[in-house]
Design an enzyme around this catalytic site. Structure first.
Site, PDB file in Angstrom:
ATOM      1  N   TYR A  87       0.836  -1.195   0.000  1.00  0.00           N
ATOM      2  CA  TYR A  87       0.000   0.000   0.000  1.00  0.00           C
ATOM      3  C   TYR A  87       0.871   1.244   0.000  1.00  0.00           C
ATOM      4  O   TYR A  87       2.027   1.227   0.415  1.00  0.00           O
ATOM      5  CB  TYR A  87      -0.981   0.011   1.183  1.00  0.00           C
ATOM      6  N   CYS A  88       0.271   2.324  -0.520  1.00  0.00           N
ATOM      7  CA  CYS A  88       0.902   3.640  -0.476  1.00  0.00           C
ATOM      8  C   CYS A  88      -0.156   4.612   0.047  1.00  0.00           C
ATOM      9  O   CYS A  88      -1.091   4.188   0.735  1.00  0.00           O
ATOM     10  CB  CYS A  88       1.430   4.048  -1.856  1.00  0.00           C
ATOM     11  N   GLU A  89      -0.052   5.862  -0.269  1.00  0.00           N
ATOM     12  CA  GLU A  89      -1.003   6.836   0.248  1.00  0.00           C
ATOM     13  C   GLU A  89      -2.373   6.720  -0.427  1.00  0.00           C
ATOM     14  O   GLU A  89      -3.391   6.667   0.239  1.00  0.00           O
ATOM     15  CB  GLU A  89      -0.451   8.262   0.087  1.00  0.00           C
ATOM     16  N   GLY A  91      -2.740   4.711  -3.736  1.00  0.00           N
ATOM     17  CA  GLY A  91      -2.844   3.518  -4.559  1.00  0.00           C
ATOM     18  C   GLY A  91      -2.038   3.512  -5.839  1.00  0.00           C
ATOM     19  O   GLY A  91      -1.786   2.449  -6.402  1.00  0.00           O
ATOM     20  N   TYR A 116      -3.606   3.971   1.838  1.00  0.00           N
ATOM     21  CA  TYR A 116      -3.751   4.249   3.274  1.00  0.00           C
ATOM     22  C   TYR A 116      -4.925   5.189   3.528  1.00  0.00           C
ATOM     23  O   TYR A 116      -5.619   5.084   4.533  1.00  0.00           O
ATOM     24  CB  TYR A 116      -2.449   4.838   3.809  1.00  0.00           C
TER      25      TYR A 116
END
Length: 126
Positions: A87-89, A91, A116
């Site tokens: 995951y990142c901030e 997607g 996230y």
């Protein structure tokens, strides 16, 4: 006899051309939360240290996607043959990271849909 030979060659040709297919799938926050509760999963936060410091999913290992040795660092810490969750901030970055890991031999790669940000929104609904 010629037919048997022909089909034998055809079978071997098709079999030898078969490549292992690795996949990337989106996973929803609720599904990821259930997996985390069930036990250990390979979870990678691909954001920067600063983003991570502002909050992260419990149990995630931070490996910054922008690090020059991203793939090497992931490969050193995680099993390529087991599912890995990223995951990142929002997607986008984790999607790129997923594609890169697949190109480098990771089998089943899951990308948290919405990142996230969506994870936090889902957690507040509880």
């Amino acid at each position: 006899m010629k037919k048997v030979f022909f089909f034998g060659i055809l079978f071997l040709s098709l079999y030898s051309c078969k490549q292992e297919s690795y996949s990337m799938e989106l996973i929803q926050p609720k599904e990821l939360a259930e997996l985390i509760q069930k036990g250990e999963i390979q979870l990678v936060d691909v954001r920067t240290q600063g983003e991570y410091n502002n909050g992260a999913i419990e149990g995630a290992v931070l490996i910054d996607f922008y690090n020059n040795n991203f793939v090497q660092k992931v490969a050193e810490q995680f099993d390529k043959k087991k599912p890995i969750y990223l995951y990142c901030e929002l997607g986008s970055r984790s999607n790129k990271a997923a594609q890169l890991l697949i190109q480098n031999g990771f089998h089943n790669v899951y990308d948290l849909d919405g990142g996230y940000y969506k994870w936090l929104k889902n957690q507040k609904k509880k």
